[in-house]
Design a protein around this motif. Structure first.
Motif, short mmCIF file in Angstrom:
data_model
loop_
_atom_site.label_atom_id
_atom_site.label_comp_id
_atom_site.label_asym_id
_atom_site.label_seq_id
_atom_site.Cartn_x
_atom_site.Cartn_y
_atom_site.Cartn_z
N ALA A 659 0.83 -1.20 0.00
CA ALA A 659 0.00 0.00 0.00
C ALA A 659 0.86 1.25 0.00
CB ALA A 659 -0.91 -0.01 1.22
N SER A 661 3.96 1.56 -1.25
CA SER A 661 4.58 1.81 -2.55
C SER A 661 3.52 2.27 -3.55
CB SER A 661 5.28 0.54 -3.05
OG SER A 661 4.33 -0.38 -3.51
N PHE A 662 2.33 1.71 -3.40
CA PHE A 662 1.20 2.13 -4.21
C PHE A 662 0.98 3.63 -4.05
CE2 PHE A 662 -2.89 2.42 -5.96
CZ PHE A 662 -3.30 1.21 -6.49
N THR A 663 0.96 4.03 -2.80
CA THR A 663 0.68 5.44 -2.51
C THR A 663 1.79 6.34 -3.05
OG1 THR A 663 -0.32 4.63 -0.50
CG2 THR A 663 -0.05 6.99 -0.69
N GLY A 665 3.55 5.71 -5.60
CA GLY A 665 3.32 5.78 -7.03
C GLY A 665 2.26 6.80 -7.38
N VAL A 666 1.18 6.77 -6.64
CA VAL A 666 0.09 7.72 -6.90
C VAL A 666 0.59 9.14 -6.68
CG1 VAL A 666 -2.16 8.51 -6.14
CG2 VAL A 666 -1.70 6.08 -6.32
N PHE A 669 2.50 10.29 -9.59
CA PHE A 669 1.52 10.59 -10.63
C PHE A 669 0.95 11.98 -10.45
CE2 PHE A 669 -0.65 7.18 -13.20
CZ PHE A 669 0.46 6.38 -13.28
N VAL A 670 0.42 12.18 -9.25
CA VAL A 670 -0.34 13.40 -9.00
C VAL A 670 0.56 14.62 -9.10
CG1 VAL A 670 -1.57 14.67 -7.21
CG2 VAL A 670 -2.10 12.28 -7.61
N TYR A 672 3.36 14.84 -10.76
CA TYR A 672 3.75 15.03 -12.15
C TYR A 672 2.63 15.69 -12.94
CZ TYR A 672 4.67 13.95 -17.00
OH TYR A 672 4.85 14.06 -18.35
N LEU A 673 1.42 15.15 -12.81
CA LEU A 673 0.31 15.67 -13.61
C LEU A 673 -0.09 17.08 -13.16
CD1 LEU A 673 -1.78 12.44 -13.94
CD2 LEU A 673 -0.55 13.63 -15.73
#
Lengths: 677, 504
Positions: A659, A661-663, A665-666, A669-670, A672-673
């Protein structure tokens, strides 16, 4: 007419070090757990506070060198909250008011640190003790030097925390832990009111702020004090609820006497000289708000006077030496509140200072006595100690005369100033004066009683204890001597006009409090002329009143000496006078006072027992046993039994890691975007 | 909303029929199981196969080449979605066969297996034809919930339970992000239909930052399903813990469903957001394939190895998605994608998914066939000498491995060939090189299986018993792998045709 607040801001990064040095000390002692020799621990702790005092003194001198109107040093460390119009800085500021407070806290704090070296030398928790003590100084300095109300609140909570930690320092004894808990609970009630006040204040002020103005900054609040006027009574009373908790006023005073369970230096530092005056300081700091509401001021004055009287009467009957001093502290804090309530903020702060000297002295002296008596605190088994403990005795006597208001000791000047203002200040009058006057006599009486029972006559302790009686080491007596000197001469800077002085103390603080009165007058609808007229009238009245002031001072001095004499007569030798007094007072009034008006019992019956009953019958039997145990616990036990066997196999950490590493990653993402989009 | 009304349904019935058959069939199988409790569950698997077959027939009957908007725009059936429907059904058919054989050999799957399989297929079909955020979520969750139970549904098997639970936990986590993204996108577009979103994106730059962010969160949700790094962590555990036949289904149908919706979604967003998304997806593709291949090198369990391999293949497939939206052929400002490149990349993507499904199903089929009594044939060392003990099983597994490694004349080679050539045509030569290096790397761990099976002597305790039905089904797949490897053009042209219908 002078401008209420000078806007020339002088940056002075010295201030943060005044606050941070004790934190550094606490960090070193706290983090290097039990790896330091006692000498090093003591040197670090005392050094940190000592340096902090030197820096405070430097800042004070810099401040004094400035013209009176622009005495303000600011040290903005960082932007704390910056969210739309809501802006709060993390920073410190020093003006004449908190310069005085800073000197008191670091100065007296340093002496008490030194004293503790001797007092705690045999204690296992030596390092822990000094860590807490340094931490306390850090929190207290944050409270005092904080540039805004939120910083003050941070310090406010911080000193509370240290207070609980130190009250229950010897947590092995249940009574101490309970006392800490009591202090905690009672202060929570106060803090609740305080926070509500802060919120209400913020909500009232926020729409009126200009660009870049910090919401809770004292300077900004004072500048916009006029918009606070409609809500001033509510805000002031809510803040005052906080002050009654911290400064042990009716109805929240009950924690302070119990707080004496902590080591005596703690009682001296936190529960006499510094922390408990935080409520007084806060009201003085917010004077521009309080003066907007005569009603709130009146409440403050009446609560202060009532507390002073109540605690003084209880102090007359207590047998525990520290309990007497504790009630005495409550009583003196009542004096300070009374001063604030009649608009005599300078007199309140003056008494904060002199009280810090002589009450710290008295507590440390009692500590020296307790030290000599092998931990005994009951005065009924003391007596005759003056020969064995000469330094303690003589310094203690100086403190006693100071608190009794004997001329020309420190207490005389500050107490007399308060008495006079209770009579002549805003909302003051004969009633308040009479109560304050009465308390002055009672104070002299119970202090003399304490001295006589402790130092006079024959020692009533067992042979074992008597054999061990000895004068305390130099680290303990030296602070006593210094504080005794201060208790004698410390009041002289407030030498009043009617005795040919010029009360330089009041002059020093004048720029801080003048602004508030100015705002109040403006809001009340007086124009500048009316204000000037009023000021002139007051000035004239002051001249006329000088004779009256002199007469009242004489009366209170006589009254104090009378109290001292009566105390001596009643408790030292059997005379007719004494017997008569005993006969009158020895019955039920005595029992009522000895039992502290049964307030603890009343609270117990009114709040605590019903609370327990509620929690026992409704919450425990019905909600807990029925709903939670029956339905949720037993029901979920089945579910857990099924899932638990599964969950245990999840290699718990792994899923959490997934969870995580998932977070991450998110998050990538966020971010970057957001940057790209 | 009048599309929901009964008269309108009539017109849509033929296109809806495949969905209805799968849904109704799932219920029917459940009922039959409840009514006729027998020890053997053959009748259930047979019934499931019939249901799947009927849905294919219904699909064929409703025709091809047209676009059918169903249920007020919740679903849009196109050839793209029909392709995926066939793929899902095909995977489900083989999974049914493999599962049935595993049950005969003492697998203790719950009887709910078959209805759940059908519900999972239903969810996938909805997902592949969804044209509204709501139906996307509906399809995704229908599929996921069924698969969570499939993965964790082996009675008394702690590893299976653990797999199901982990998958559920992480899946819920991913769904939360997905929903958040959908909510934001709804806030941006003012509607949940794809057409609303497309209109809002075309309307102007406005709050495109919000749309990009929302799309990114939705991408997280899809990325989880296709096992994209860094949302892949569950994959090895779940693939390893679930029984082989379920793992095969997850590695193929679930991943294909994920890519179906991912592709649809990226195509929806790309005309306006390609510049924002493109570098992100490139990075993810490269990282995903590299991580998958590198970790796969070090695995001792064949299922774990194939799990990491499936992550690596997700990376290759992402490369296809990247190429689909690559801005290389567009004018700098206006995102006009070359139709040619788009078609090439899209068709390569579909072909790859098909080929990948074939070889993975074959591999997991053989693994399942070798498993016995609920114990999975997982240890690579125990495959030693399998070529002598069970030559057919060994051969099928060998073909699957060679195909996964991308060695001609297997379908895996053609898949990679189409994919990388599309990448090169889009001008993304460095990406193609990275992809080729990766697939060379992967040869090592695929060939290791062959070496163990063919060049090592059989040892005591090696796997020596294989289920005939499962092996023969896998053998059919191996035949298809070879067939498509030798004659790929027919299918590839069909895939191109599908993408020709999609407007870029």
């Amino acid at each position: 007419m002078h401008s209420p607040v000078s806007e020339s801001v002088i940056q002075e990064s010295l201030l943060r070090w005044i606050v941070l040095l004790p934190l550094l000390g606490a960090a070193i002692n706290g983090l290097l757990n039990r790896r330091l020799p006692k000498a090093a621990v003591g040197a670090i702790a005392c050094g940190a506070v000592g340096l902090s005092f030197v820096l405070s003194l430097t800042a004070f001198l810099r401040l004094a060198a400035l013209p009176a109107e622009s005495r303000l040093l600011v040290d903005t460390v960082a932007r704390w909250i910056g969210f739309g119009p809501l802006r709060v800085d993390m920073g410190f500021a020093m003006d004449p008011l908190n310069a005085v407070m800073a000197l008191i806290v670091t100065g007296v704090g340093f002496l008490i640190h030194v004293y503790s070296l001797g007092y705690m030398s045999h204690d296992k928790g030596f390092q822990r003790f000094f860590t807490y003590l340094n931490l306390f100084i850090f929190a207290m300095m944050t409270l005092i030097l904080g540039e805004n109300l939120l910083m003050l609140f941070v310090g406010w909570e911080g000193v509370g925390l240290c207070s609980y930690l130190l009250i229950s320092f010897w947590f092995n004894e249940e009574a101490n832990a309970i006392a800490g808990k009591k202090a905690f609970v009672v202060n929570r009630i106060g803090d609740f009111g305080f926070l509500l006040g802060v919120f209400l204040l913020g909500a009232t002020l926020l729409p009126h702020l200009g660009a870049g103005e910090g919401l809770f900054s004292f300077r900004v609040m004072q500048r916009h004090a006029d918009v606070l006027a409609p809500a001033a009574t509510a805000i002031a009373l809510l803040l005052f609820v906080g002050a009654t908790g911290k400064s042990a006023q009716i109805p929240l005073y009950i924690w302070l006497p119990d707080a004496m369970a902590g080591p005596t230096p703690v009682s001296a530092l936190i529960h006499a000289a510094t922390m408990v005056t935080a409520g007084v300081y806060m009201i003085c700091r917010m004077n521009f708000l309080f003066v907007l509401s005569p009603a709130a001021m009146h409440v403050v004055a009446i609560v202060g006077a009532a507390t002073a009287l109540l605690a003084a009467t209880i102090a007359m009957t207590q047998n525990d030496i520290k309990k007497v001093l504790a009630y005495s502290t409550v009583s003196q804090l009542g004096y300070m509140m009374l001063a604030c309530g009649v608009g005599a903020f300078a007199a309140g702060i003056f008494h904060v200072m002199t009280h810090a000297f002589f009450k710290a002295l008295l507590f440390l002296g009692s500590g020296s006595v307790i030290h000599a008596m092998s931990g005994e605190q009951d005065m009924r088994v003391m007596g005759g100690l003056w020969k064995k403990l000469p330094i303690t005795f003589w310094t203690f006597l100086a403190g006693t005369f100071a608190i009794a208001g004997v001329f020309p000791l420190a207490g005389f000047f500050s107490k007399d100033e308060i008495l006079w203002k209770a009579f002549s200040g805003q909302g003051g009058g004969v009633g308040l004066y009479a109560v304050a006057f009465l308390v002055a006599g009672l104070t002299a009486f119970y202090m003399m009683r304490l001295v006589v029972l402790t130092f006079h006559g024959q020692n009533r302790a067992g042979a074992e204890v008597r054999h061990h009686i000895h004068e305390s080491p130099l680290t303990m007596t030296l602070p006593l001597v210094v504080l005794a000197v201060l208790s004698v001469v410390g009041g002289w800077i407030g030498w009043p006009a009617f005795l040919g002085g010029s009360n330089r103390f009041e002059q020093w603080l004048e720029p801080v409090f003048a602004g508030g009165h100015h705002v109040a007058a403006a809001v009340a609808g007086h124009g500048g002329e009316a204000l000037a007229e009023g000021a002139a009238a007051a000035h004239g009245a002051a001249h006329e009143g000088m004779g009256l002031e002199r007469a009242l001072a004489g009366a209170s001095l006589t009254w104090g000496l009378l109290g001292l004499s009566l105390g001596y007569l009643v408790y030292s030798r059997r005379t007719k006078v004494a017997d008569t007094v005993r006969g009158i007072a020895g019955g039920w009034p005595y029992r009522v006072l000895l039992n502290k008006y049964y307030v603890d019992e009343a609270y117990d019956g009114a709040f605590i027992r019903p609370g327990f009953r509620l929690s026992k019958t409704v919450l425990w039997k019905t909600v807990d046993a029925g709903v939670i145990d029956g339905l949720l616990v037993n029901g979920s036990a089945l579910v857990v039994a099924v899932f638990g066997s599964l969950l245990r196999l999840l290699q718990n950490g792994l899923v959490r890691f997934y969870a995580w590493s998932f977070t991450v990653g998110v998050a990538v993402f966020v971010v970057y975007l957001s940057l790209k989009g | 909303m009048n599309g929901f009304l009964a008269p309108a349904i009539g017109d849509q019935l033929d296109a809806l029929l495949p969905f209805l058959i799968v849904a109704g069939g799932g219920l029917l199988v459940m009922l039959v199981d409840a009514l006729f409790r027998t020890k053997r569950k053959d009748h259930l698997s047979l019934l499931t196969l019939i249901v799947l077959l009927l849905s294919v027939l219904a699909q064929l009957r409703s025709g091809f080449g047209d676009e059918r908007v169903l249920l007020s725009g919740m679903l849009t059936v196109t050839d793209f979605s029909r392709f995926f429907d066939f793929l899902f059904v095909g995977c489900a058919v083989l999974t049914t066969v493999f599962a049935g054989s595993a049950f005969d050999r003492g697998g203790r799957q719950r009887p709910e297996f078959f209805p759940l399989l059908l519900f999972a297929v239903l969810g996938m079909m909805v997902l592949a034809s969804a044209s509204d955020l709501l139906s996307v979520f509906l399809g995704l969750e229908t599929m996921s919930l069924a698969v969570y139970v499939l993965a964790g549904g082996v009675r008394g098997d702690v590893r299976s339970s653990e797999a199901g639970f982990k998958y559920l936990l992480m899946g819920s986590f991913a769904s939360a992000f997905l929903l958040m993204g959908m909510a934001l996108l709804y806030g941006f577009a003012g509607g949940t239909a794809f057409s609303d979103i497309g209109r809002a994106l075309a309307a102007g730059p406005g709050e495109r930052g919000l749309a990009a962010l929302a799309g990114g969160l939705i991408l997280v949700g899809f990325g989880f399903k296709v096992a994209m790094v860094p949302f892949h962590m569950w994959t090895p555990d779940v693939y390893d813990g679930a029984p082989a036949y379920v793992t095969g289904f997850m590695a193929t149908a679930v991943k294909a469903a994920g890519f179906a919706i991912l592709t649809r979604f990226v195509l929806l967003m790309q005309p306006h957001l390609a510049f924002t998304w493109y570098p992100l997806l490139v990075g993810l593709a490269v990282v995903t394939m590299s991580v998958g291949n590198l970790v796969a090198l070090a695995q001792n369990g064949i299922k774990r190895m194939l799990a990491w391999s499936s992550i690596a293949h997700a990376g290759y497939l992402l490369l296809g998605v990247v190429t689909l939206i690559s801005p290389a052929h567009g004018n700098s400002g206006q995102m006009m994608l070359g139709r040619e490149v788009g078609e090439a990349a899209g068709s390569a993507l579909l072909f790859y998914l098909l080929g990948y499904s074939l070889m993975n199903l074959a591999a997991f089929g053989v693994i399942g066939a070798l498993s016995k009594g609920g114990r999975e044939a997982d240890e690579i060392e125990r495959y030693a000498g399998l070529s002598r003990r069970k030559p057919l099983a060994a051969a099928v597994l060998a073909i699957a491995m060679l195909s996964l490694a991308g060695i001609p004349p297997m379908v895996g080679f053609m898949s990679k060939f189409y994919l990388f050539s599309a990448v090169v045509r889009a001008g993304l030569v460095p990406l193609a090189i990275i992809g080729v290096i990766n697939s060379l790397l992967s040869v090592y761990y695929y060939l290791r299986i062959l070496v163990v099976m063919y060049m090592k002597k059989p040892e005591e305790g090696g796997y020596d018993d294989a289920d005939t039905v499962a092996v023969s089904a896998a053998a059919v797949l191996a035949g298809l792998i070879l067939l498509l490897g030798v004659m790929p053009e027919g299918v590839h042209r069909a895939a191109q045709e599908i993408f020709r219908q999609i407007t870029f």
